[in-house]
Design an enzyme around this catalytic site. Structure first.
Site, PDB file in Angstrom:
ATOM      1  N   GLU A 102       0.811  -1.217   0.000  1.00  0.00           N
ATOM      2  CA  GLU A 102       0.000   0.000   0.000  1.00  0.00           C
ATOM      3  C   GLU A 102       0.849   1.275   0.000  1.00  0.00           C
ATOM      4  OE1 GLU A 102      -2.831  -0.056   3.168  1.00  0.00           O
ATOM      5  OE2 GLU A 102      -3.899   1.697   2.394  1.00  0.00           O
TER       6      GLU A 102
ATOM      7  N   GLU B  11       0.801   4.117  -2.756  1.00  0.00           N
ATOM      8  CA  GLU B  11       0.424   5.499  -2.392  1.00  0.00           C
ATOM      9  C   GLU B  11       1.553   6.478  -2.699  1.00  0.00           C
ATOM     10  OE1 GLU B  11      -0.698   5.232   1.721  1.00  0.00           O
ATOM     11  OE2 GLU B  11      -2.764   4.713   1.246  1.00  0.00           O
TER      12      GLU B  11
ATOM     13  N   HIS C 259       0.407  13.522  -7.740  1.00  0.00           N
ATOM     14  CA  HIS C 259      -0.429  14.586  -7.163  1.00  0.00           C
ATOM     15  C   HIS C 259       0.409  15.801  -6.753  1.00  0.00           C
ATOM     16  CE1 HIS C 259      -4.487  12.501  -6.684  1.00  0.00           C
ATOM     17  NE2 HIS C 259      -3.736  11.736  -7.446  1.00  0.00           N
TER      18      HIS C 259
ATOM     19  N   ASP D 221       7.418  19.909  -6.507  1.00  0.00           N
ATOM     20  CA  ASP D 221       8.192  20.766  -5.597  1.00  0.00           C
ATOM     21  C   ASP D 221       7.989  20.432  -4.123  1.00  0.00           C
ATOM     22  OD1 ASP D 221       5.598  21.581  -5.283  1.00  0.00           O
ATOM     23  OD2 ASP D 221       5.969  23.726  -5.652  1.00  0.00           O
TER      24      ASP D 221
ATOM     25  N   THR E  24      -3.764  -8.115 -10.299  1.00  0.00           N
ATOM     26  CA  THR E  24      -2.383  -8.325  -9.851  1.00  0.00           C
ATOM     27  C   THR E  24      -1.764  -7.016  -9.334  1.00  0.00           C
ATOM     28  OG1 THR E  24      -1.674  -7.965 -12.142  1.00  0.00           O
ATOM     29  CG2 THR E  24      -1.936 -10.267 -11.419  1.00  0.00           C
TER      30      THR E  24
ATOM     31  N   ASP F  77       2.647  -5.297 -14.113  1.00  0.00           N
ATOM     32  CA  ASP F  77       2.447  -6.017 -15.374  1.00  0.00           C
ATOM     33  C   ASP F  77       1.447  -5.247 -16.238  1.00  0.00           C
ATOM     34  OD1 ASP F  77       0.028  -6.394 -14.134  1.00  0.00           O
ATOM     35  OD2 ASP F  77       0.249  -8.554 -13.873  1.00  0.00           O
TER      36      ASP F  77
END
Ligand code: HEM
Length: 363
Positions: free
Chosen positions: A64, A68, A75, A90, A219, A224
């Site tokens: 995770e 993230e 973002h 930045d 997956t 992949d």
């Protein structure tokens, strides 16, 4: 004559110094801890990479936090527009997190922003947050078998201000809006498709909050091409409640599909991206190359490449895909379950995995 000779010597010396100041890819420098790198300033990053692996990525997992961290590179970086402002990659999403994590498109990003902030504080990290975010993303991706080894350039200055709102695409945006936003930030449609391939190692917490951790393909621990295949399979169900903003039907229980990913490969909506999307379905090497190139560009939005030092050799070399992996249809599905989207080439013929239909497990 003697004066001319001296002048030439001084100019030659100055030229050598200028050349030496520019990062040289073929130069080798031995750090005190034995690591070899192209530039001495990169030495400080090797221990940091080790700490990221042990303390943020659970010992080097494609889990995770790695997923993230990849999302966070985007973002932070996409917060840039030539007309609306924003500093790009930045670190503003960390420094001005009170402002930026409140943006609607940043739903769910606060977990990794907090985790990276805490990591930086507790490990006494001295590099700027813009560098840290891109470094963590590249290291996290390296934990995913099948990933390319991403470039990492070092030396972004601290952010001047928060990014303006409404620069990050939403899953319910139209394809025209999405492509226009990326174009404003300098990306063409092919590069958008390559970047969206990141959803091969991804899950959603906020689209349907009743089923957090629901992956976009079967997956999510492998880099992949399954996302390019499975997003093109006929949608038949909602894995959770359904009716959520930005979600469309997926082909198998336990898997979620973003409206935006679906639109990118849908021919009547968007002929500009459907064939690029399909082209990656059984082309792991092509996907790796295109993704690496697009990430290379994304990671330095808002910066002059020549102002940064190439420290790519601090990024671990990813493992290849396991021998058991490879492009396939989901168990108990057939080629006819693929919705042909590209008008100029047929979807590649793939075999289904053996066995009965199964649900995809959450991340
Ligand atoms: C049209 C552009 C994009 C849209 C609309 C979009 C939208 C989303 C959404 C809604 C989620 C789920 C968030 C949640 O509910 O937890 C997500 C996850 C993710 N996105 Fe994107 N995305 C886009 C492009 C990108 C790009 C360019 C990257 C990276 C290069 C990226 C990387 C990821 C990753 C790795 C995740 C999974 C995070 C996790 O598993 O926690 N996305 N994206």
């Amino acid at each position: 004559m003697a004066l001319t000779g001296l002048l030439c010597a001084v100019l030659a010396l100055a030229a050598v110094q200028i050349v030496n100041a520019v990062p040289q890819h073929n130069k080798r420098f031995a750090c005190a801890d034995g690591h070899i790198t192209s530039n001495e300033v990169c030495c400080q990053l090797f221990p940091l990479v080790d700490q990221l692996q042990s303390d943020l990525f659970d010992g080097g997992e494609c889990g995770e936090e790695a997923h993230e961290s990849l999302r966070l590179t985007f973002h932070d970086a996409i917060g840039f527009s030539p007309t609306k402002g924003g500093g790009g990659a930045d670190g503003s999403i960390i420094v001005f997190s009170d402002i930026e994590t409140a943006f609607h498109a940043n739903g769910g990003i606060d977990d990794i922003v907090d985790a990276q902030k805490q990591f930086m504080a507790s490990h006494n990290v001295t590099i700027n947050p813009g560098d840290f975010i891109q470094l963590a993303g590249a290291v996290g991706v390296s934990n995913c078998p099948g990933a390319p080894r991403l470039e990492f350039l070092f030396g972004r200055p601290p952010p001047a201000a928060a990014s303006p709102d409404l620069l990050i695409p939403e899953p319910f945006d139209t394809i025209d809006t999405i492509l226009a936003r990326f174009s404003d930030a300098g990306f063409n449609a092919s590069e958008v498709v390559a970047l969206l391939g990141s959803h091969t190692v991804a899950a959603a917490d906020t689209i349907d909050t009743t089923i957090p951790g629901t992956p976009f393909d079967s997956t999510p621990g492998l880099f992949d091409t399954q996302v390019f295949i499975e997003v093109q399979m006929r949608g038949i169900l909602f894995p959770g409640t359904g009716g959520n903003q930005g979600e469309v039907e997926s082909p198998v229980p336990g898997e979620i599909r973003l409206q935006s990913d679906s639109e990118v490969n849908f021919p009547t909506i968007n002929s500009r991206t459907a064939c690029d999307w399909q082209s990656f379905a059984n082309n792991q090497a092509g996907f790796q190359t295109a993704f690496r190139a697009a990430m290379q560009k994304m990671a330095i939005i808002g910066h002059d490449r020549n102002s940064l030092v190439d420290c790519s050799d601090v990024i671990p070399v990813p493992n290849p895909l396991p021998a058991t992996a490879g492009p396939h249809l989901l168990p108990d599905t057939i080629q006819g379950d693929i919705e042909q989207a590209c008008a100029t080439a047929p979807f590649p013929v793939l075999a289904a995995l053996p066995g009965p239909a199964t649900s995809v497990a959450p991340v």
